[in-house]
Design a protein around this motif. Structure first.
Motif, PDB file in Angstrom:
ATOM      1  N   GLY A 124       0.827  -1.188  -0.143  1.00 48.22           N
ATOM      2  CA  GLY A 124       0.090  -0.038  -0.126  1.00 48.22           C
ATOM      3  C   GLY A 124       0.636   1.106  -0.122  1.00 48.22           C
ATOM      4  O   GLY A 124       1.971   1.137  -0.239  1.00 48.22           O
ATOM      5  N   PRO A 125       0.299   2.399   0.450  1.00 43.67           N
ATOM      6  CA  PRO A 125       1.215   3.549   0.379  1.00 43.67           C
ATOM      7  C   PRO A 125       2.300   3.748   1.019  1.00 43.67           C
ATOM      8  O   PRO A 125       2.429   2.949   2.309  1.00 43.67           O
ATOM      9  CB  PRO A 125      -0.196   4.801   0.971  1.00 43.67           C
ATOM     10  CG  PRO A 125      -1.533   3.932   0.551  1.00 43.67           C
ATOM     11  CD  PRO A 125      -1.070   2.535   0.875  1.00 43.67           C
TER      12      PRO A 125
ATOM     13  N   CYS B 295      -2.694  20.117  12.129  1.00 46.61           N
ATOM     14  CA  CYS B 295      -2.265  18.847  12.777  1.00 46.61           C
ATOM     15  C   CYS B 295      -0.406  18.949  12.964  1.00 46.61           C
ATOM     16  O   CYS B 295       0.065  19.370  11.954  1.00 46.61           O
ATOM     17  CB  CYS B 295      -2.523  17.512  11.946  1.00 46.61           C
ATOM     18  SG  CYS B 295      -1.801  16.200  12.710  1.00 46.61           S
ATOM     19  N   ARG B 296      -0.245  18.869  14.114  1.00 42.88           N
ATOM     20  CA  ARG B 296       1.126  19.019  14.348  1.00 42.88           C
ATOM     21  C   ARG B 296       2.151  17.911  13.860  1.00 42.88           C
ATOM     22  O   ARG B 296       3.374  18.028  13.875  1.00 42.88           O
ATOM     23  CB  ARG B 296       1.531  19.508  15.872  1.00 42.88           C
ATOM     24  CG  ARG B 296       0.875  20.768  16.375  1.00 42.88           C
ATOM     25  CD  ARG B 296       0.907  21.287  17.579  1.00 42.88           C
ATOM     26  NE  ARG B 296       0.443  22.221  18.090  1.00 42.88           N
ATOM     27  CZ  ARG B 296       0.739  23.019  18.849  1.00 42.88           C
ATOM     28  NH1 ARG B 296       1.710  23.037  19.561  1.00 42.88           N
ATOM     29  NH2 ARG B 296      -0.169  24.366  19.103  1.00 42.88           N
ATOM     30  N   ILE B 297       1.597  16.822  13.687  1.00 45.73           N
ATOM     31  CA  ILE B 297       2.134  15.627  13.311  1.00 45.73           C
ATOM     32  C   ILE B 297       2.557  15.502  11.866  1.00 45.73           C
ATOM     33  O   ILE B 297       3.495  14.896  11.355  1.00 45.73           O
ATOM     34  CB  ILE B 297       1.536  14.455  13.948  1.00 45.73           C
ATOM     35  CG1 ILE B 297       1.623  14.415  15.684  1.00 45.73           C
ATOM     36  CG2 ILE B 297       2.203  13.180  13.692  1.00 45.73           C
ATOM     37  CD1 ILE B 297       0.561  13.580  16.245  1.00 45.73           C
ATOM     38  N   ARG B 298       1.439  15.909  11.092  1.00 41.56           N
ATOM     39  CA  ARG B 298       1.126  15.741   9.784  1.00 41.56           C
ATOM     40  C   ARG B 298       2.387  16.113   9.288  1.00 41.56           C
ATOM     41  O   ARG B 298       2.813  15.320   8.049  1.00 41.56           O
ATOM     42  CB  ARG B 298       0.071  16.204   9.107  1.00 41.56           C
ATOM     43  CG  ARG B 298      -0.215  15.848   7.773  1.00 41.56           C
ATOM     44  CD  ARG B 298      -1.533  16.359   7.223  1.00 41.56           C
ATOM     45  NE  ARG B 298      -1.866  15.961   5.970  1.00 41.56           N
ATOM     46  CZ  ARG B 298      -1.698  16.998   4.772  1.00 41.56           C
ATOM     47  NH1 ARG B 298      -1.363  18.137   5.196  1.00 41.56           N
ATOM     48  NH2 ARG B 298      -1.898  16.384   3.638  1.00 41.56           N
TER      49      ARG B 298
ATOM     50  N   PRO C  65      -2.405   7.764   6.862  1.00 39.19           N
ATOM     51  CA  PRO C  65      -3.287   8.006   5.698  1.00 39.19           C
ATOM     52  C   PRO C  65      -3.359   9.543   5.244  1.00 39.19           C
ATOM     53  O   PRO C  65      -3.068   9.865   4.200  1.00 39.19           O
ATOM     54  CB  PRO C  65      -4.656   7.510   6.116  1.00 39.19           C
ATOM     55  CG  PRO C  65      -4.727   7.513   7.450  1.00 39.19           C
ATOM     56  CD  PRO C  65      -3.227   7.160   7.917  1.00 39.19           C
ATOM     57  N   CYS C  66      -2.851  10.445   6.143  1.00 38.26           N
ATOM     58  CA  CYS C  66      -2.969  11.785   5.957  1.00 38.26           C
ATOM     59  C   CYS C  66      -1.812  12.308   5.230  1.00 38.26           C
ATOM     60  O   CYS C  66      -1.753  13.541   4.808  1.00 38.26           O
ATOM     61  CB  CYS C  66      -3.295  12.637   7.314  1.00 38.26           C
ATOM     62  SG  CYS C  66      -1.801  12.390   8.572  1.00 38.26           S
TER      63      CYS C  66
ATOM     64  N   SER D 286      -0.205  10.506   3.045  1.00 41.55           N
ATOM     65  CA  SER D 286      -0.217   9.790   1.583  1.00 41.55           C
ATOM     66  C   SER D 286      -0.545  10.674   0.308  1.00 41.55           C
ATOM     67  O   SER D 286      -1.398  11.482   0.495  1.00 41.55           O
ATOM     68  CB  SER D 286      -1.305   8.533   1.720  1.00 41.55           C
ATOM     69  OG  SER D 286      -1.228   7.834   0.401  1.00 41.55           O
ATOM     70  N   ARG D 287       0.260  10.431  -0.605  1.00 36.56           N
ATOM     71  CA  ARG D 287      -0.057  11.068  -1.962  1.00 36.56           C
ATOM     72  C   ARG D 287      -1.093  10.369  -2.535  1.00 36.56           C
ATOM     73  O   ARG D 287      -1.823  10.973  -3.568  1.00 36.56           O
ATOM     74  CB  ARG D 287       1.360  11.461  -2.722  1.00 36.56           C
ATOM     75  CG  ARG D 287       2.375  12.232  -1.941  1.00 36.56           C
ATOM     76  CD  ARG D 287       2.162  13.776  -2.184  1.00 36.56           C
ATOM     77  NE  ARG D 287       3.377  14.184  -1.621  1.00 36.56           N
ATOM     78  CZ  ARG D 287       3.293  15.262  -0.614  1.00 36.56           C
ATOM     79  NH1 ARG D 287       2.181  15.737  -0.320  1.00 36.56           N
ATOM     80  NH2 ARG D 287       4.357  15.823  -0.308  1.00 36.56           N
ATOM     81  N   THR D 288      -1.042   9.109  -2.563  1.00 34.63           N
ATOM     82  CA  THR D 288      -1.830   8.328  -3.460  1.00 34.63           C
ATOM     83  C   THR D 288      -3.349   7.649  -2.970  1.00 34.63           C
ATOM     84  O   THR D 288      -4.151   7.499  -3.523  1.00 34.63           O
ATOM     85  CB  THR D 288      -1.057   6.944  -3.813  1.00 34.63           C
ATOM     86  OG1 THR D 288      -0.640   6.355  -2.795  1.00 34.63           O
ATOM     87  CG2 THR D 288       0.231   7.375  -4.734  1.00 34.63           C
ATOM     88  N   ALA D 289      -3.292   7.906  -1.461  1.00 37.02           N
ATOM     89  CA  ALA D 289      -4.581   7.203  -0.840  1.00 37.02           C
ATOM     90  C   ALA D 289      -4.651   8.263   0.480  1.00 37.02           C
ATOM     91  O   ALA D 289      -5.141   7.729   1.559  1.00 37.02           O
ATOM     92  CB  ALA D 289      -4.380   5.987  -0.290  1.00 37.02           C
ATOM     93  N   PHE D 290      -5.026   9.586   0.049  1.00 37.80           N
ATOM     94  CA  PHE D 290      -5.017  10.432   1.340  1.00 37.80           C
ATOM     95  C   PHE D 290      -6.389  10.316   1.951  1.00 37.80           C
ATOM     96  O   PHE D 290      -7.319  10.265   1.142  1.00 37.80           O
ATOM     97  CB  PHE D 290      -4.679  12.090   0.684  1.00 37.80           C
ATOM     98  CG  PHE D 290      -5.266  12.983   1.697  1.00 37.80           C
ATOM     99  CD1 PHE D 290      -4.533  13.342   2.804  1.00 37.80           C
ATOM    100  CD2 PHE D 290      -6.607  13.634   1.930  1.00 37.80           C
ATOM    101  CE1 PHE D 290      -4.836  14.218   3.708  1.00 37.80           C
ATOM    102  CE2 PHE D 290      -7.074  14.463   2.740  1.00 37.80           C
ATOM    103  CZ  PHE D 290      -5.997  14.805   3.781  1.00 37.80           C
ATOM    104  N   ARG D 291      -6.421  10.495   3.101  1.00 40.62           N
ATOM    105  CA  ARG D 291      -7.555  10.608   4.042  1.00 40.62           C
ATOM    106  C   ARG D 291      -7.070  11.221   5.330  1.00 40.62           C
ATOM    107  O   ARG D 291      -6.080  10.793   5.671  1.00 40.62           O
ATOM    108  CB  ARG D 291      -8.632   9.439   4.055  1.00 40.62           C
ATOM    109  CG  ARG D 291      -7.854   8.060   4.710  1.00 40.62           C
ATOM    110  CD  ARG D 291      -8.795   7.144   5.066  1.00 40.62           C
ATOM    111  NE  ARG D 291      -8.409   6.001   5.601  1.00 40.62           N
ATOM    112  CZ  ARG D 291      -8.033   5.902   6.954  1.00 40.62           C
ATOM    113  NH1 ARG D 291      -8.522   6.555   7.794  1.00 40.62           N
ATOM    114  NH2 ARG D 291      -7.525   4.920   7.489  1.00 40.62           N
ATOM    115  N   ALA D 292      -8.007  11.776   6.081  1.00 45.16           N
ATOM    116  CA  ALA D 292      -7.748  12.299   7.390  1.00 45.16           C
ATOM    117  C   ALA D 292      -7.867  10.933   8.219  1.00 45.16           C
ATOM    118  O   ALA D 292      -8.143  10.063   8.057  1.00 45.16           O
ATOM    119  CB  ALA D 292      -8.890  13.309   7.766  1.00 45.16           C
TER     120      ALA D 292
END
Length: 149
Positions: free
Chosen positions: A83-84, A108-111, A89-90, A92-98
């Motif tokens: 997978g990505p 978000c401070r982690i993203r 998931p936040c 990811s360039r190919t499977a982005f989601r929050a």
């Protein structure tokens, strides 16, 4: 950490790359990749569906690379099998989601750190190909252990 499935996939691809364009039967690939045959069948089918492999029926059939080893990136194989590239998931360039527990993906401070990590990993894996793996001679078990200590 990479999965055993990814390791088996890479070993199968190396086996096929060394014989390309000649196809190989699943039992031969399983032996060459040191992978359980049933599990490998699933992996090979996934790589075929993703366009990394082609198959041919018949006595001289089997699986072979769908393109030259120089055109198969490590990132493409990893995405196909595991997978990505991103750790969340936040990022990811190919499977982005929050993320499920994220209040606001923008603040978000982690993203941002996860995005940097994903980009660094992608920078390496997009540039390395299956051809790079077959060009590098296999190291002995002793050399691998010495390198770790």
């Amino acid at each position: 950490m990479i999965s055993n499935k990814f390791r088996y996939a890479l070993r199968a691809l190396i086996f096929l790359a060394e014989r390309w364009p000649t196809p190989a039967a699943i039992p031969d690939i399983a032996v060459g990749a040191r992978a359980p045959r049933k599990f490998l069948e699933t992996i090979l089918l996934e790589m075929k569906l993703d366009g990394l492999l082609v198959s041919r029926r018949g006595r001289t059939g089997g699986y072979s690379l769908a393109m030259p080893a120089e055109q198969i990136s490590m990132a493409a194989v990893l995405r196909c099998i595991d997978g990505p590239l991103a750790l969340a998931p936040c990022a990811s360039r190919t499977a982005f989601r929050a993320c499920d527990d994220c209040e606001d993906v923008v603040t978000c401070r982690i993203r941002h750190v996860l995005l940097e990590g994903r980009d660094a990993l992608a920078a390496v894996l997009e540039q390395r190909t299956l051809a790079d793996l077959i060009a590098r001679p296999a190291e002995s078990a002793e050399a691998k252990i010495d390198g770790l200590i």
